[in-house]
Enzyme design. Sequence first.
Site, PDB file in Angstrom:
ATOM      1  N   HIS A 107      47.249  32.539  41.310  1.00 37.25           N
ATOM      2  CA  HIS A 107      47.287  31.456  40.321  1.00 37.25           C
ATOM      3  C   HIS A 107      47.495  30.076  40.944  1.00 37.25           C
ATOM      4  O   HIS A 107      47.925  29.155  40.267  1.00 37.25           O
ATOM      5  CB  HIS A 107      48.408  31.696  39.299  1.00 37.25           C
ATOM      6  CG  HIS A 107      48.037  32.666  38.221  1.00 37.25           C
ATOM      7  ND1 HIS A 107      47.659  33.952  38.492  1.00 37.25           N
ATOM      8  CD2 HIS A 107      47.968  32.529  36.870  1.00 37.25           C
ATOM      9  CE1 HIS A 107      47.402  34.569  37.351  1.00 37.25           C
ATOM     10  NE2 HIS A 107      47.564  33.728  36.350  1.00 37.25           N
ATOM     11  N   GLU A 161      36.039  35.338  30.162  1.00 38.83           N
ATOM     12  CA  GLU A 161      35.553  34.069  30.709  1.00 38.83           C
ATOM     13  C   GLU A 161      34.042  33.999  30.819  1.00 38.83           C
ATOM     14  O   GLU A 161      33.444  32.919  30.727  1.00 38.83           O
ATOM     15  CB  GLU A 161      36.189  33.796  32.080  1.00 38.83           C
ATOM     16  CG  GLU A 161      37.670  33.424  32.021  1.00 38.83           C
ATOM     17  CD  GLU A 161      38.603  34.601  31.818  1.00 38.83           C
ATOM     18  OE1 GLU A 161      38.125  35.762  31.898  1.00 38.83           O
ATOM     19  OE2 GLU A 161      39.802  34.396  31.572  1.00 38.83           O
TER      20      GLU A 161
END
Lengths: 326, 324
Positions: free
Chosen positions: A129, A60
């Site tokens: 998440h 990322e």
Amino acid sequence: MPEMTMREAIARSLREGLDGDSRVFLMGEDVGAYDGAYAVTRGFLADYGPERIRDTPIAESVLVGSAVGAAMAGLKPIVEIMTINFSLLAMDQIVNNAAKLRYMSNGQFSVPIVIRTVTGGGGQLGATHSQSFEGWFASVPGLKVAVPSTPYDALGLLRSALKDDNPIIYAEHAMLYGMRGEVPDEWYEVPFGQAAIRRPGSDVTIVAYSGTVRIALEAAETMASSKGREAEVIDMRTLRPLDLDTVIESVKKTNRAVVVEEAWSVGGFGAEIASAIQAQAFDHLDGPVARVGSLDVPVPYAQNLEAAVLPSSQRVVQAIEDTFGL
Amino acid sequence: MKVAPKLEKTQAVDYYSQMLLIRRFEEASARLYMQGKIKGFLHLYIGEEAIAVGSISTLSEQDYVITHYRDHGHALARGMDPKVIMAELFGKATGSSGGKGGSMHLFDASRNFMGGYAIVGGQLPIAVGLALAAKYRREDRTVLCFFGDGAVNEGEFHESMNLASVWQLPVIFMLENNLYGMGSYVERTHAGGKDIYHVADAYKIPAAQVDGMDVLAVREATEEALKRVRTGSGPVFIEAMTYRFRGHSMADPVAYRESSELDQWRKEDPIEKFKVVALREEFVTDDELQGIEAGVQATVEAAIRFAEESPEPELDTLHDNVYA
């Protein structure tokens, strides 16, 4: 008016961006061959090719950082961070570089990137998440933050984002992709910094954004049907810039406010809105500004536990009753 | 020190002058810091000048340069005006960022000097993106990206090496290995030991180690790298072995290394070494060296005067350039 899903609205805007400007390209983990983890970019690779629809490694920091570099060089990258939880791995690039390069260089460089990412819980995906970090980004000067709650806004805000020369966090709520809504064929844009009144009312103002707009509207229905009270529901649409004027106007009329967000209440962005209401409309308030957010625990997996942690319309109605006796 | 066959007198004078300018500029900066005229962090490049000068001198105007917070040397070698750099160090309105950046954040868009970055490793992903833009637009541009041995242990380094190689991007990764990440010796922090360039093998990036105290060796290595990068065959990694003669920053008492080690490295002083070669090869005379010294001193003094006399930024500029 034609209807489409949130997913289709976002895809339409991305295609418009790609079709209209050769500087625009997409980058992200599995945006190409896989069609996107949430299927937003389905078919894009076949239509635009691998130079403009770029699958990246699961990395990322370089995903966002390379978009920052490409933007400094004059391109207009759209980055997909698969979920906002993974944005933590790119924090250095977002907060230290994207947000600050224009300021630190005194305007010599701009960073026109759009970072699309997926926020929110509700899918039993567990503690890592299911988080909502858009408020964190909204506290950073130099960034703009969009939090659409309807297909109409999803398209209109993304159109505005693609014309903007600043770094933008565009947070799509995971539970809203299948939501259908009216989207006109004619061109329109939704400007940043302009909240929308989703339901007019005179008794209490419910401030919401992203996934909590639906909750606020449900709560307003309940208030109307079971208590005969009319709640005004405001959808912030963007957290930075933040349209406080619409909120203050409403509170001056209703004299009561509750702020609903999916992030943890402790240190949540709702506190910023509540603080502003108290600072700017103190004399108009009949009570303290109420807040509803996620409970102060990580988001658990089990269905009933998760439901207890995330905000709900019942908790909004309860907060209004507890605070204002309505 | 070998002499590259192509070296011309003007180049020799140029390299010597640039290295000396960096040295004198930073010696002056250190004095001004002690006087309280420069604040914040000040990281000196003294001892490492050959790397910036040797490598940047090989670039074309359209190439990008990006670096870390020890950035005065790279900025000067790229041709930034010493006056606007010094004014930035003073936090003045005439500085390269109007006083908003400081020593660690020098930028010059007109020279494709894409900035000094103060979070270790943070410039590496951006270097990849600059190279991606060049390749996307089919431009003949190379990115020269400087970083230190401390950055090699950051995840951003590995992410950047990997993606640059996967996408075959035109980046020269220029590692300035001065053996210490702040106060930590490289062998205590890097599993591969002090010869770091081997790490490039894992990413199938060709790599070389070079004497970073030898401006001509650095130039030659960079020229070789440029040839490869410009054919479109992807990135190249260069490890330049060097030593900083001062502490990590002005705040560093340098308690972690022996003075004998510094004495040993001072014998490798890149400016003194190159001076010997330039005299021996008759690129310069003693008189010319004195002339260069005087010219450099005058430049530094003019920069300081400019910074001293410049106004502070107006408070009403505070909110400028947060957004486009």
